[in-house]
Scaffold this active site. Sequence first.
Site, PDB file in Angstrom:
ATOM      1  N   ARG A  82       0.979  -1.184  -0.050  1.00 52.95           N
ATOM      2  CA  ARG A  82      -0.183  -0.006  -0.140  1.00 52.95           C
ATOM      3  C   ARG A  82       0.874   1.467  -0.037  1.00 52.95           C
ATOM      4  NH1 ARG A  82      -5.269  -1.830   2.446  1.00 52.95           N
ATOM      5  NH2 ARG A  82      -5.046  -4.184   2.964  1.00 52.95           N
ATOM      6  N   THR A 130       0.758  -4.378   7.971  1.00 51.57           N
ATOM      7  CA  THR A 130      -0.596  -5.227   7.034  1.00 51.57           C
ATOM      8  C   THR A 130      -1.709  -4.776   7.248  1.00 51.57           C
ATOM      9  OG1 THR A 130      -1.325  -6.963   5.435  1.00 51.57           O
ATOM     10  CG2 THR A 130      -0.388  -7.542   7.697  1.00 51.57           C
ATOM     11  N   ALA A 131      -2.807  -4.434   6.489  1.00 55.20           N
ATOM     12  CA  ALA A 131      -4.153  -4.428   6.656  1.00 55.20           C
ATOM     13  C   ALA A 131      -4.810  -5.499   6.049  1.00 55.20           C
ATOM     14  CB  ALA A 131      -4.699  -3.238   5.978  1.00 55.20           C
ATOM     15  N   SER A 132      -3.864  -6.511   5.773  1.00 53.34           N
ATOM     16  CA  SER A 132      -4.637  -8.050   5.271  1.00 53.34           C
ATOM     17  C   SER A 132      -5.594  -7.639   4.095  1.00 53.34           C
ATOM     18  CB  SER A 132      -5.153  -8.771   6.344  1.00 53.34           C
ATOM     19  OG  SER A 132      -5.604 -10.001   6.005  1.00 53.34           O
ATOM     20  N   HIS A 133      -6.665  -8.025   4.279  1.00 47.06           N
ATOM     21  CA  HIS A 133      -7.835  -7.838   3.096  1.00 47.06           C
ATOM     22  C   HIS A 133      -8.739  -6.852   3.213  1.00 47.06           C
ATOM     23  CE1 HIS A 133      -9.774  -9.895   6.512  1.00 47.06           C
ATOM     24  NE2 HIS A 133     -11.010  -9.284   6.051  1.00 47.06           N
TER      25      HIS A 133
END
Length: 510
Positions: A82, A130-133
């Site tokens: 991101r 991370t914000a994953s999904h």
Amino acid sequence: MTKTTLTKPRAELRTNTLDFEMTPLVKPTGFREYDARWWFGMQGNDAAPELNFLGVQALGLGLGTLLQDYGTSRVVVGHDYRFYSLSIKQALILGLMQAGCEVLDIGLALSPVAYYAQFALDAPAVAMVTASHNENGWTGVKMGAHKPLTFGPEEMGRLKDIVLSGAFEERVGGSLTRIDGMRERYIADIVDDFKLSRPIKVVVACGNGAAGAYAPEALRAMGADVVEMDCTLDWTFPKYNPNPEDELMLKAMASTVLNSGAELALGFDGDGDRCGVVDDQGEEIFADKIGLLLARDLSSSHKNATFVVDVKSTGAYKIDPVLKANGARVDYWKTGHSYIKRRTHELGALAGFEKSGHFFFRAPYGRGYDDALVAARAILGMLDRAGGRVLSTLKQELPLTWTSLTMSAHCADEIKYQVIDKVVANYVALANTNESILGRAIRDVNTVNGARVTLADGSFVLVRASSNKPELVVVVESSISDGDMRALFHEEVKPRLAAYPEVGHYNQTI
């Protein structure tokens, strides 16, 4: 040891102000059950940010303080793809170094690459940005202090207390080492000596997330005929969020399978720890059913094996004749990668499966953490051993059930657990008074994680609080028909939740 000069974080700050530049912002609700996740902000979105860069530094200092308490200071860090993740990781590293930690920065990575690096670099701890999904605008950190496990509620509670109270401890000796080549080492480890006997044609769908830098190369090295789909890295996620439970991504995977003549599609989320599957007919097979197929395959050579599945998973595990014949034991446990990871470790299970697409393989197939590429290897291996049968055929051999998408209704983080407590109490009361649901008796109510209400015929409804978003999660399954599955949602769960004004719109419904 000296008290840090970083000020105590605030829960709310207005953007574009002096305070926002000078004071850490950390909203308490960002400390989830086993991850930390906050809305960081996006242009064009008016939602107030829940975290700023000084807040990330405070998080790193708090995490470093906690790691030192656990007797470790050597920590792997990485970040997802991101546009703001690298900056957030750098702020986190600054805090970790202030706490005296030895930071090993592996760069852009998948979460399982960071977990692998703990073993490869002999580092007990991990902090993966991370914000994953979650959609763009979210950020977070997946953390652990003892490989291969990640934090649970106890560790997250301690971290929250340290950060929000400002009870940091600075230490000298903090350092930063950049580790190059971890991507190549990880891919080589994943592939190892695995080689398909035939070139299975597979669509590899990455949603323009970080998995695009790993999955196509790894699967080709395994001998697969790879059809790339949205594998070019693009942090705007131009088509859809990389989430293999998202309907848009699944439809795109199905279309590519049918147009290319592939045997299946494998979809990966933004940090590469979840895998979604579409079969040769362009039909999604939910990850819990894939887990059941894998459990069948593995239990044939590992008699009396234990498998752990989450409460969102199909009830077919309990009635599957192949698992029964092979002496397999199935344990239903709390949804969440940290919970299933720990449970598989505690029970010595061969593998664990979550409906969301997390797959956990222990020796001899994995190291116990969730890794979508390890899952992809296991799925391809299963097909290679299937004697020419395709995935849709294997699916037809399973006990017949009709399972819904995973649906989420908005409910604020501050109140979602209170609402769930009421829903659970309501379902328990129904069971205790011998009430029925759509004319069927309630067989049992599993309350280990929300309420999983199983009916006399094996059908179930599940309502639980999301561990990482302001939502209530709903799954329904019928052992009778697709129409009955839909009725369980529209005539049972949806009206029951509608009685609570705190429950808002659904992200998707059936």
